[in-house]
Structures are given as structure tokens and as C-alpha cells.
Scaffold this active site. Structure first.
Site, PDB file in Angstrom:
ATOM      1  N   GLY A   1      -1.701  -9.590  -7.857  1.00  0.00           N
ATOM      2  CA  GLY A   1      -1.119  -9.386  -9.192  1.00  0.00           C
ATOM      3  C   GLY A   1      -1.473  -8.016  -9.751  1.00  0.00           C
ATOM      4  O   GLY A   1      -0.619  -7.303 -10.294  1.00  0.00           O
TER       5      GLY A   1
ATOM      6  N   HIS B   1     -22.912  15.885   3.009  1.00  0.00           N
ATOM      7  CA  HIS B   1     -22.740  16.437   1.666  1.00  0.00           C
ATOM      8  C   HIS B   1     -21.641  17.496   1.680  1.00  0.00           C
ATOM      9  O   HIS B   1     -21.588  18.302   2.616  1.00  0.00           O
ATOM     10  CB  HIS B   1     -24.050  17.075   1.201  1.00  0.00           C
ATOM     11  CG  HIS B   1     -23.916  17.781  -0.114  1.00  0.00           C
ATOM     12  ND1 HIS B   1     -23.863  17.100  -1.304  1.00  0.00           N
ATOM     13  CD2 HIS B   1     -23.782  19.106  -0.411  1.00  0.00           C
ATOM     14  CE1 HIS B   1     -23.708  17.974  -2.293  1.00  0.00           C
ATOM     15  NE2 HIS B   1     -23.657  19.196  -1.775  1.00  0.00           N
TER      16      HIS B   1
ATOM     17  N   LYS C   1       0.821  -1.216   0.000  1.00  0.00           N
ATOM     18  CA  LYS C   1       0.000   0.000   0.000  1.00  0.00           C
ATOM     19  C   LYS C   1       0.851   1.260   0.000  1.00  0.00           C
ATOM     20  O   LYS C   1       0.471   2.286  -0.563  1.00  0.00           O
ATOM     21  CB  LYS C   1      -0.959   0.002   1.191  1.00  0.00           C
ATOM     22  CG  LYS C   1      -2.317  -0.546   0.847  1.00  0.00           C
ATOM     23  CD  LYS C   1      -2.406  -2.044   0.872  1.00  0.00           C
ATOM     24  CE  LYS C   1      -2.508  -2.728  -0.429  1.00  0.00           C
ATOM     25  NZ  LYS C   1      -2.597  -4.200  -0.330  1.00  0.00           N
TER      26      LYS C   1
HETATM   27  C1  LIG Z   1       1.626  -8.592  -1.386  1.00  0.00           C
HETATM   28  C2  LIG Z   1       0.515  -8.870  -0.434  1.00  0.00           C
HETATM   29  C3  LIG Z   1      -0.431  -7.906  -0.189  1.00  0.00           C
HETATM   30  C4  LIG Z   1      -1.439  -8.141   0.698  1.00  0.00           C
HETATM   31  N1  LIG Z   1      -2.351  -7.161   0.911  1.00  0.00           N
HETATM   32  C5  LIG Z   1      -3.363  -7.367   1.772  1.00  0.00           C
HETATM   33  C6  LIG Z   1      -4.296  -6.340   2.035  1.00  0.00           C
HETATM   34  O1  LIG Z   1      -4.207  -5.238   1.493  1.00  0.00           O
HETATM   35  N2  LIG Z   1      -5.284  -6.579   2.913  1.00  0.00           N
HETATM   36  C7  LIG Z   1      -5.414  -7.802   3.544  1.00  0.00           C
HETATM   37  O2  LIG Z   1      -6.343  -7.975   4.327  1.00  0.00           O
HETATM   38  N3  LIG Z   1      -4.542  -8.793   3.309  1.00  0.00           N
HETATM   39  C8  LIG Z   1      -3.517  -8.605   2.452  1.00  0.00           C
HETATM   40  N4  LIG Z   1      -2.607  -9.593   2.243  1.00  0.00           N
HETATM   41  C9  LIG Z   1      -2.790 -10.866   2.962  1.00  0.00           C
HETATM   42  C10 LIG Z   1      -2.289 -10.767   4.402  1.00  0.00           C
HETATM   43  O3  LIG Z   1      -0.945 -10.381   4.387  1.00  0.00           O
HETATM   44  C11 LIG Z   1      -2.456 -12.100   5.117  1.00  0.00           C
HETATM   45  O4  LIG Z   1      -3.797 -12.521   5.021  1.00  0.00           O
HETATM   46  C12 LIG Z   1      -2.085 -11.986   6.576  1.00  0.00           C
HETATM   47  O5  LIG Z   1      -0.749 -11.597   6.703  1.00  0.00           O
HETATM   48  C13 LIG Z   1      -2.307 -13.323   7.282  1.00  0.00           C
HETATM   49  O6  LIG Z   1      -1.882 -13.232   8.596  1.00  0.00           O
HETATM   50  P1  LIG Z   1      -1.346 -14.524   9.365  1.00  0.00           P
HETATM   51  O7  LIG Z   1      -0.944 -14.041  10.715  1.00  0.00           O
HETATM   52  O8  LIG Z   1      -2.312 -15.621   9.259  1.00  0.00           O
HETATM   53  O9  LIG Z   1      -0.056 -14.997   8.560  1.00  0.00           O
HETATM   54  P2  LIG Z   1       1.308 -14.260   8.274  1.00  0.00           P
HETATM   55  O10 LIG Z   1       1.126 -12.809   8.212  1.00  0.00           O
HETATM   56  O11 LIG Z   1       1.897 -14.953   7.106  1.00  0.00           O
HETATM   57  O12 LIG Z   1       2.181 -14.533   9.584  1.00  0.00           O
HETATM   58  C14 LIG Z   1       2.651 -15.783   9.933  1.00  0.00           C
HETATM   59  C15 LIG Z   1       3.956 -15.603  10.657  1.00  0.00           C
HETATM   60  O13 LIG Z   1       4.343 -16.859  11.225  1.00  0.00           O
HETATM   61  C16 LIG Z   1       5.748 -16.980  11.150  1.00  0.00           C
HETATM   62  N5  LIG Z   1       6.066 -18.398  11.242  1.00  0.00           N
HETATM   63  C17 LIG Z   1       5.743 -19.375  10.362  1.00  0.00           C
HETATM   64  N6  LIG Z   1       6.164 -20.580  10.824  1.00  0.00           N
HETATM   65  C18 LIG Z   1       6.781 -20.345  12.011  1.00  0.00           C
HETATM   66  C19 LIG Z   1       7.405 -21.181  12.972  1.00  0.00           C
HETATM   67  N7  LIG Z   1       7.473 -22.495  12.804  1.00  0.00           N
HETATM   68  N8  LIG Z   1       7.938 -20.594  14.064  1.00  0.00           N
HETATM   69  C20 LIG Z   1       7.883 -19.242  14.264  1.00  0.00           C
HETATM   70  N9  LIG Z   1       7.282 -18.411  13.392  1.00  0.00           N
HETATM   71  C21 LIG Z   1       6.724 -18.955  12.285  1.00  0.00           C
HETATM   72  C22 LIG Z   1       6.093 -16.344   9.824  1.00  0.00           C
HETATM   73  O14 LIG Z   1       7.431 -15.918   9.811  1.00  0.00           O
HETATM   74  C23 LIG Z   1       5.102 -15.185   9.740  1.00  0.00           C
HETATM   75  O15 LIG Z   1       5.681 -13.985  10.203  1.00  0.00           O
HETATM   76  C24 LIG Z   1      -1.540  -9.383   1.368  1.00  0.00           C
HETATM   77  C25 LIG Z   1      -0.583 -10.366   1.142  1.00  0.00           C
HETATM   78  C26 LIG Z   1       0.439 -10.122   0.259  1.00  0.00           C
HETATM   79  C27 LIG Z   1       1.465 -11.184   0.027  1.00  0.00           C
END
Ligand SMILES: Cc1cc2nc3c(=O)[nH]c(=O)nc-3n(C[C@H](O)[C@H](O)[C@H](O)COP(=O)(O)OP(=O)(O)OC[C@H]3O[C@@H](n4cnc5c(N)ncnc54)[C@H](O)[C@@H]3O)c2cc1C
Length: 508
Positions: free
Chosen positions: A226, A487, A91
Site C-alpha cells: 500500500g 569511506h 520497483k
Molecule cells: C505489488 C507487489 C509488490 C511486491 N514486491 C515485492 C518485493 O519488492 N520484494 C519481495 O520479496 N516480494 C514482493 N512481493 C511479493 C512477491 O511477489 C511474492 O512473494 C512472490 O511472487 C511469491 O512467489 P511464488 O512463486 O510463491 O508465487 P507467485 O509469484 O504468485 O507465482 C505463482 C504462479 O503460479 C501460477 N499458477 C497458480 N495456479 C496455477 C495452476 N493451477 N497451474 C499453473 N500455474 C498456476 C500463477 O499464475 C503464478 O504465476 C510483491 C507482491 C506484490 C503484489
């Protein structure tokens, strides 16, 4: 109540309150017995694996609820994909590339004359990094404030209550948890035959960190990620072609009419599209990357040359090295960790939230689940309405929606009314010289209850919040239309689209 149907875990259905006794694993060796006594004193109410949006929000919420909590994160900074390589950096680039593009192409008619406009990509990337580091450090502060222990390292299950951590700074430790939350997120799905080097063949992680603007870029996949990245690099001067297997952009969740309109606008901005087209192979050489394509239904073949190819065909759950096989937790055919309606795996004190389980891979969905999971642990109830999770594409104009789209309603045979209002008839959009797009409501034919709201237009991502609230509270179009909107605002287009669905808009 959770309102989605999820596969139910088959054993041990009931969650236990935090302080109830839990079954202890049996330890046989002297060495293991020592570890048992060494770690038992440190047993936490909750251990979280993953410090992304799902994990860090759960950690803060648990801290606020008075639980003792550890959060293990291997990345070296908190915030996961979203803050480090996803939502936030993308963003930042979208915002600043839009500004750059606007200064180049959309100032003269506004009475603003600018001189020499130059892109300083290094500085644009620095601005992105400043936003990212400010936010990730902010989470560290919130951890301290809420007494969350932050363990930097990679966690893996040793047994049902013990997580072994390979510490980032060397050595290892173990943490025991009465409850364990898996929040390990997702990773980009690779394209078979194309090796990612994050320079020429990139995922979104490479796309937010390119050192120069590629002359030509091919994007495989016309979904939200994308298209956002296509927008950034096209605005900065790259010749971008998006290849999409389906017949529409934006993925199947985007309303077909909105997708068509958005594609038209993006085409006008200079992005080329090849829909219904399958990438069959790719070949990265010293002079660039060649992509071979054919019509999705077979037939016409073509080769596309580019300096950089972005693979954006989706994301898959990430559970590598977690050791789930050590404790018998299941994944489905898509690699998602299987849970019941209270986020419990087969081992009921181990729960899963965020991208590594079911549902849309979105940060705000992960956040909702984090809060609900902690509430299930502490209060035995929680709430996530999966029918009211908004989606936003941060192109310009933005695309945002919540609820069902027209193609879904038709497929289910639901009778509906449709009403829309174009931004070209909205006073604020006209004042801003930013009139592309429309707001569209879908409502039950008989009851007028809102079934879906779809927007392509300026500020759609902010405007959809009102739609989410309306859907959450079961509002009708008339409810929205009878609500006063200031408005002149873009939000008046929202009100007028609601009016048009059950009656008539005033200004169109
Ligand atoms: C380019 C891009 C743009 C995006 N834009 C948006 C958006 O605008 N709005 C939106 O809502 N979503 C967006 N998303 C999606 C969003 O980033 C994810 O849905 C969100 O980050 C999911 O959160 P999470 O905590 O489930 O996983 P993640 O954010 O992937 O976090 C998981 C964490 O766990 C850690 N981890 C994994 N395995 C282990 C382990 N064994 N031990 C310790 N740590 C571990 C990883 O290092 C990671 O930091 C985007 C994604 C991308 C790639």
C-alpha cells in the site's frame, strides 16, 4: 536445518529419494489404463505447478541437479506475481517516479536547473514493461539452458502422481511426476463489499497499470505494498490518503520507532494518513468511490471520496482449481497448504513452497525454499533460516529490517541493548543531501549478539544484506563494528550504529 516450527504432516514422514519406487495409483478403466501407459514413459523426476519465483527457481535448481523437470504455468509468462505484477513492475515505477519527483523538487539546491518537466505516463509504463519482459524472457532462456520443460497451461491434480494440464493454446495433456512441487503463489485479498474492476477499485495489479494519474486516491491498508503504491502516485501528483486499521504503518513486523519516523517522512512528502481507522464500507459510482470509515475502536465516522481506491489489505494463498481435494492435501484456516519441515504435504512426494504456504510472502523467501526443497529431494537436507529473512519497503527513503523488533523483544521479556546512528551524521548521506533516517541495532544485553537491525534511510534495502549476513552467522555488534567499512559510504552509518550499541559511535 529448518529453524521454524511448522505443523508436521501426520502420515508418511520420510521423503523418498528420486529414484526409489513410489506407490502407483490403481487404474480400473480401459481408458485410464491407456493413459497410464501413454504417460508413464514421460514420467518426470519432478513436476512443478506454478512458474513464479518459487516454481521457476526450483525448476532451474532441479535441472542443474540433473533431474528431468516440467514446470506448468498458466499466466503465459514465467516469473509469477513478482516479475509480472509485483516486485519488478512496482520497483520500476518507484524508481522512475522518484526520479521525476526529485527533478521537480530537489534539483535547484544541487545546482541543476531544469526547464519544463513533464510526465509521460505512457512512456513510464513502457519502461516498466521493458524491464518485465526482459526478465521474464530471461527465465525462459534459463529453462532451456537447464533442460526444463515449460508447459503453458493450468495444472490440476488428477491423482497423487498425475497433473492434468489445460493448455493455454487449447487442448489438454497430463504429466506424471515422481515428485510434485506446488508453487501456485498468492492473490490480493479482496475487501468485502468492494468489487475490484482494476480501474476505479484496484489491487496492486491495477495500481501498476493506471492510465492516468488519479486526482485523489484512497489506499486501504498501510502495509508495504500500500505504501509503495501510495508513494508512486503521490509523487506523480495524486492526493493520496492511506487508511490503516492498526496504530502504525508498515505492518506489525516494522519496528515501531522506524514506522513512526517513516510515516513522518512520507507525510512530509504529501501522503495523508488515517491510522487506527477501520473502513466499514465502500461504494463505487460513476463519479468516483466513496469509502466510509470509523475509528478502529468504534466512534468517529467519516466518508472519503476518491477517484481511485486501492485495496491493499494483504494477500492470501492461491490454490483455486488445483484439485487438492482429489488427493487429500490440507489447508489451514488461512488457506495455506499444510506442510512439514521438509515442505512435504501429507502425501510425501508432494511438496509446497512460496506464498501458498507458511511464512512471509516474499520473493526471496520463496527462492530460499525452492533451493532447499530441491536439496531435500536430491540430498535429503536443506536449509532456510526463517529468522534471517529481510523485509524491505522501497519508498524513499527505504525501510529495511531483519530479525526482531523492539516491540517483539519487549513482549518476550528479552533484555537488550539498543544503539542507533542517524544518516544526518554520515558523511556520504550529507554529501548526497539525503540525510533522513537512521540505522538501529538491537543486541542481547549480556552477549552483544545481534537480535535485530532496522534501517530507515537511503539505500536501506541494499545495506540490510550486511545485517542479514551478520544475523545468519550469529555476529555480535562488536564483530560488525570491528569490520572495516569503506569511506565515504552510507554503510559507515551501519558500522557506527553497531558501535553505538555496545560502546560509542565516533561521529555522533
Ligand atoms: C505489488 C507487489 C509488490 C511486491 N514486491 C515485492 C518485493 O519488492 N520484494 C519481495 O520479496 N516480494 C514482493 N512481493 C511479493 C512477491 O511477489 C511474492 O512473494 C512472490 O511472487 C511469491 O512467489 P511464488 O512463486 O510463491 O508465487 P507467485 O509469484 O504468485 O507465482 C505463482 C504462479 O503460479 C501460477 N499458477 C497458480 N495456479 C496455477 C495452476 N493451477 N497451474 C499453473 N500455474 C498456476 C500463477 O499464475 C503464478 O504465476 C510483491 C507482491 C506484490 C503484489
Amino acid at each position: 536445518m529448518l529453524s521454524r516450527a511448522l505443523p508436521r504432516a501426520t502420515t508418511r514422514q520420510l521423503s523418498r529419494p528420486v529414484n526409489s519406487s513410489v506407490s502407483r495409483p490403481t487404474f480400473y478403466t480401459a481408458e485410464r489404463a491407456r493413459r497410464w501407459y501413454a504417460t508413464e514413459a514421460e514420467e518426470k523426476d519432478l513436476v512443478i505447478i506454478g512458474g513464479g519465483v518459487a516454481g521457476y527457481v526450483a525448476a532451474i535448481k532441479a535441472g542443474q541437479a540433473g533431474l528431468s523437470v516440467s514446470c506448468i504455468e498458466k499466466r503465459g509468462s514465467l516469473g509469477g506475481t513478482c516479475l509480472n505484477v509485483g516486485c519488478i513492475p512496482s520497483k520500476s515505477l518507484l524508481n522512475n517516479s522518484h526520479l521525476y519527483h526529485q527533478i521537480l523538487h530537489d534539483t535547484k539546491n544541487r545546482g541543476i536547473e531544469v526547464g519544463d518537466v513533464k510526465l509521460n505516463l505512457t512512456q513510464m509504463m513502457k519502461a516498466k514493461e521493458t524491464s518485465v519482459s526482459g526478465l521474464t524472457k530471461g527465465i525462459e532462456f534459463l529453462f532451456k539452458k537447464n533442460n526444463v520443460e515449460y508447459i503453458k497451461g493450468t495444472g490440476a491434480f488428477a491423482d497423487e502422481h498425475t497433473v492434468k494440464v489445460n493448455l493455454t493454446e487449447g487442448g489438454e495433456t497430463s504429466v506424471r511426476g515422481k515428485n510434485i512441487l506446488i508453487a501456485t503463489g498468492s492473490e490480493a485479498t479482496p475487501f468485502p463489499g468492494l468489487t475490484i474492476d482494476e480501474e476505479k477499485v484496484i489491487t496492486s495489479t491495477g495500481a501498476i497499470a493506471l492510465k492516468e494519474v488519479p486526482k485523489k486516491m484512497t489506499v486501504i491498508g498501510g502495509g508495504i505494498i500500500g505504501l509503495e503504491m501510495a508513494s508512486v502516485w503521490s509523487r506523480l501528483g495524486s492526493e493520496v490518503t492511506v487508511v490503516e486499521y492498526l496504530g502504525q504503518i508498515g505492518g506489525p513486523g516494522m519496528d515501531a520507532e522506524i514506522a513512526k519516523m517513516s510515516q513522518k517522512i512520507l507525510t512530509k512528502q504529501g501522503i495523508k494518513f488515517k491510522l487506527n481507522t477501520k473502513v466499514t464500507s465502500g461504494d463505487a459510482g460513476s463519479d468516483g468511490v466513496k469509502i466510509s470509515t470509523e475509528a478502529a475502536k468504534g466512534g468517529k465516522e467519516e466518508t472519503l471520496d476518491a477517484d481511485v481506491v486501492l485495496v491493499a489489505i494483504g494477500r492470501r494463498p492461491y490454490t483455486a482449481g488445483l484439485g487438492i481435494e482429489n488427493i487429500g492435501i490440507e489447508t489451514d484456516d488461512k488457506g495455506r497448504l499444510v506442510i512439514d519441515q521438509e515442505f512435504r504435504t501429507k502425501v510425501p512426494h508432494i511438496r509446497v513452497i512460496g506464498d501458498c504456504t507458511f511464512g512471509p510472502m516474499l520473493a526471496h523467501k520463496a527462492e530460499e525454499e525452492a533451493v532447499a526443497a530441491i536439496e531435500f529431494i536430491t540430498k535429503n537436507y536443506g536449509h532456510v533460516n526463517y529468522n534471517a529473512i529481510p523485509s524491505v519497503m522501497y519508498t524513499h527513503p527505504e525501510v529495511a529490517w531483519v530479525g526482531q523488533n523492539e516491540q517483539e523483544l519487549k513482549a518476550q521479556g528479552i533484555k537488550y541493548n539498543v544503539g542507533s546512528f542517524p544518516f544526518s551524521a554520515n558523511s556520504r548521506a550529507k554529501t548526497n543531501l539525503d540525510t533522513e533516517g537512521l540505522v538501529k541495532f538491537l543486541a542481547d544485553k549480556e552477549t552483544d549478539r545481534i537480535l535485530g537491525i532496522h534501517i530507515v534511510g537511503p539505500n536501506a534495502g541494499e545495506m540490510i544484506a550486511e545485517g542479514v549476513l551478520a544475523l545468519e552467522y550469529g555476529a555480535s555488534c562488536e564483530d560488525v563494528a570491528r569490520t572495516s567499512h569503506a569511506h565515504p559510504t552510507l554503510a559507515e552509518a551501519f558500522k557506527e550504529a553497531a558501535m553505538a550499541t555496545y560502546g560509542k559511535a565516533i561521529h555522533y
